[in-house]
Design an enzyme around this catalytic site. Sequence first.
Site, PDB file in Angstrom:
ATOM      1  N   ALA A  61       0.808  -1.216   0.000  1.00 47.76           N
ATOM      2  CA  ALA A  61       0.000   0.000   0.000  1.00 47.76           C
ATOM      3  C   ALA A  61       0.843   1.270   0.000  1.00 47.76           C
ATOM      4  O   ALA A  61       0.292   2.370  -0.096  1.00 47.76           O
ATOM      5  CB  ALA A  61      -0.933   0.000   1.206  1.00 47.76           C
ATOM      6  N   TYR A  62       2.164   1.160   0.121  1.00 46.84           N
ATOM      7  CA  TYR A  62       3.007   2.347   0.072  1.00 46.84           C
ATOM      8  C   TYR A  62       3.090   2.851  -1.369  1.00 46.84           C
ATOM      9  O   TYR A  62       3.722   2.236  -2.233  1.00 46.84           O
ATOM     10  CB  TYR A  62       4.414   2.039   0.579  1.00 46.84           C
ATOM     11  N   SER A  63       2.415   3.957  -1.614  1.00 44.91           N
ATOM     12  CA  SER A  63       2.423   4.599  -2.942  1.00 44.91           C
ATOM     13  C   SER A  63       2.050   3.619  -4.046  1.00 44.91           C
ATOM     14  O   SER A  63       2.697   3.554  -5.101  1.00 44.91           O
ATOM     15  CB  SER A  63       3.796   5.228  -3.213  1.00 44.91           C
TER      16      SER A  63
END
Length: 350
Positions: A61-63
């Site tokens: 879900a990071y970027s």
Amino acid sequence: MEYRRLGDSGLHVPELTLGTSSFGASGPLLGPMGTTDADEARRMVDICLENGVTMFDTADAYSAGASEEVLGAAVRGRRDRVLISTKIGGALGEGPDEMGTGRSRLLRGVDEALRRLGTDHIDLLQLHAFDAGTPVAEVLSTLDQLVRSGKVRYVGASNYPGWQLMKSLAAADLHGYPRYVSHQVHYSLTGRDYEYELMPLGLDQGVAALAWSPLGWGRLTGRIRRGAPLPERSRLHETARFGPPVEDEALFRVVDALDEVAEETGRTVAQVALNWLLRRPTVASVVLGARDEEQLRQNLGAVGWRLTPEQVARLEGASARHAPYPHWLAQRQAPFARLNPPAVDLTPPR
């Protein structure tokens, strides 16, 4: 660099881990933390390996997966020298299958993470948050399938309340599924909630802590001072609403104590805050963030030395808070403390 056993497992991890949420960062939460491109990321990995930091933490879900892609490029050609930890379960979109830890989300998410990372296995797969909409047995049986397939080596949790973590561990024991060996938690001198429920659970159940945001969401970098405006470059301008709330006076008590200890030790405020955290029960590794090479090198200076007992006591006195129920009973009434002693001294200063 010290290497520590990760909970009740055979995996040993460095006491410092590089968090890679800034790799390829974008969006209102991660963008203000600084964007690290592939070349910068590779240089940071170089510095980490030179200093014995061999574990790198990311999340799908990071970027929107960019962090995993940049990390994969940065470790290419030396995968056998590093440990990769990633998380699944955060929201990738608005659709029902784009968040959570249901079977299809986990199976598809792991395959996509492997592709982005350019590897055939994940050393530590952590569930980003408890998914109340998916049965625990479904989650654990899917993790068992992933471990048996060789795509995942170890499993952990992140941001779980105590009862949810214990329910999962009990179900794993009952059915013979892989147990969570780690719990990635928010823990710092300005955020000691972990100590009340989750730390005793970790001690009892052999679940190690990986501490995220160890500098209190950027508050313990040494740049925030009593009576001074927030520094212009502080990410708190844009991201304070996403992070843990901290009252100003509580923060400045901690910063004042850190300033004193930093002057005594010849270390930076951030190094002192990180060193305190490294000595806490259950903590296997502290997940560092770094905006640039200079910040990374400074944070690496948190290891290889120790605070004195008196300095530790001063920091803990400045950061202690009144315990929530039922834990305040053990602080105020001796019979309760004898029946159920806390994992660490949580008594606030008088």
